[in-house]
Scaffold this motif. Sequence first.
Motif, PDB file in Angstrom:
ATOM      1  N   MET A   8     -19.754  34.307  51.795  1.00  0.00           N
ATOM      2  CA  MET A   8     -20.241  35.046  52.957  1.00  0.00           C
ATOM      3  C   MET A   8     -19.102  35.861  53.566  1.00  0.00           C
ATOM      4  SD  MET A   8     -21.866  33.521  56.535  1.00  0.00           S
ATOM      5  CE  MET A   8     -23.314  32.829  55.753  1.00  0.00           C
ATOM      6  N   LYS A   9     -19.397  37.085  53.954  1.00  0.00           N
ATOM      7  CA  LYS A   9     -18.422  37.903  54.669  1.00  0.00           C
ATOM      8  C   LYS A   9     -18.477  37.557  56.152  1.00  0.00           C
ATOM      9  CE  LYS A   9     -18.142  41.999  51.741  1.00  0.00           C
ATOM     10  NZ  LYS A   9     -18.294  43.489  51.714  1.00  0.00           N
ATOM     11  N   ILE A  10     -17.309  37.376  56.755  1.00  0.00           N
ATOM     12  CA  ILE A  10     -17.238  36.962  58.164  1.00  0.00           C
ATOM     13  C   ILE A  10     -16.193  37.803  58.886  1.00  0.00           C
ATOM     14  CG2 ILE A  10     -16.785  35.054  59.755  1.00  0.00           C
ATOM     15  CD1 ILE A  10     -17.426  33.134  57.426  1.00  0.00           C
ATOM     16  N   LYS A  11     -16.549  38.283  60.062  1.00  0.00           N
ATOM     17  CA  LYS A  11     -15.578  38.909  60.967  1.00  0.00           C
ATOM     18  C   LYS A  11     -15.396  37.977  62.162  1.00  0.00           C
ATOM     19  CE  LYS A  11     -16.593  43.813  59.988  1.00  0.00           C
ATOM     20  NZ  LYS A  11     -15.281  44.234  59.494  1.00  0.00           N
ATOM     21  N   ILE A  12     -14.150  37.611  62.449  1.00  0.00           N
ATOM     22  CA  ILE A  12     -13.848  36.789  63.612  1.00  0.00           C
ATOM     23  C   ILE A  12     -13.254  37.703  64.677  1.00  0.00           C
ATOM     24  CG2 ILE A  12     -12.604  34.791  64.504  1.00  0.00           C
ATOM     25  CD1 ILE A  12     -12.453  33.729  61.653  1.00  0.00           C
ATOM     26  N   ILE A  13     -13.923  37.809  65.800  1.00  0.00           N
ATOM     27  CA  ILE A  13     -13.506  38.715  66.872  1.00  0.00           C
ATOM     28  C   ILE A  13     -13.015  37.900  68.059  1.00  0.00           C
ATOM     29  CG2 ILE A  13     -14.249  40.557  68.427  1.00  0.00           C
ATOM     30  CD1 ILE A  13     -16.457  41.226  66.412  1.00  0.00           C
TER      31      ILE A  13
END
Length: 365
Positions: A1-6
């Motif tokens: 899964m692609k994940i962006k942590i902001i």
Amino acid sequence: MKIKIITFTEKGAELAAGLKVALGGHETELCLRGKAQGVSARDPAVSGQGAGVQEAAAGANGGAASEVPLDELCREAFEQETALVFISAMGIAVRSVAPFVKDKLTDPPVIVMDELGLHVIPVLSGHMGGANSLALEIAEATGADPVITTATDINEAFSVDLFAKENGLRIVNRDGIAKVSASALKGKPVTISIKDYPPQEPVDVLIADALDAMDKAGADEGAQAESPAAENLATIRLCTGRYAVGIGCRKGKSSEEIREFAERVLAENGLDAAEVGAVATIDIKAEEPGIKALAEYWKVPLITYEATLLEKVQGDFASSEFVKKTVGVDSVAERSAVLAAGSGSKLIVRKQAENGMTIAVAEKR
């Protein structure tokens, strides 16, 4: 899964760096903003946390990614079905994603975590997007308390949309989700017809091939009206998808390139990606990121086969001596598509090749 942590604070950056290490099985990107933007391995916020965390923080691409406007980050995530993990206040996350929320069946997972790592909360797309399972994975890795609010989960009741996702099934009539869930929450038994079409008596859940569930019942997901016959069959109808897409590729092909090629091949042949039921390939490509990403994007199973099994598939297939010497069988895309589509299937798109990628499509009987 692609994940962006902001995240927006120094403490948030520390947690994000550690989380990136903990989620090593995913393709994770840190998007540091505000006070978090300047955090590096030399900062007190991440010192003494171990080499893995320091390395993650040092490579947190705080420059370019952090310069992208927040609404643009969120828009891209929704378009590319990338999970968003906000280490921030709930309100920031809600306001950031609100303009892009469209559909519970297609929206990506959105999760919120506080900067101390005490709680992790799935906000959007708990079942179909996988936010609940990702939140539990984060909780296990960090020791945070998972705050799951989905009624069927907290009551340990049957969830038909989660059942569909886990079994690679398409939801034909989305209005049935709430009805079946309501029955399950009341403790009523949920009846499922898997084999017989049409069922001998009405059932809660009907699982059939796409040709049966959609064509014979006269229904599709976007239809405004459905036939009485379809409504009488079941509360909710699930289908398996009529197409199997076989794929072969050179090592390291990007997910974007594979997805663009696959969607173009389908479109050029008048096929709808929504009716793909499986992606198939040879077993030595089981961990190829681009192929895995395509199956995840289409929300279908990735099925892999040994070369010896593919070799036994009967049919007239394009043959390549180079491919046979490389992987042990003369055709990957066509043979895997036919095998995944099952007995009596028909190869409707023969091998299409482009820049180190091959794709073929088979239709179920």
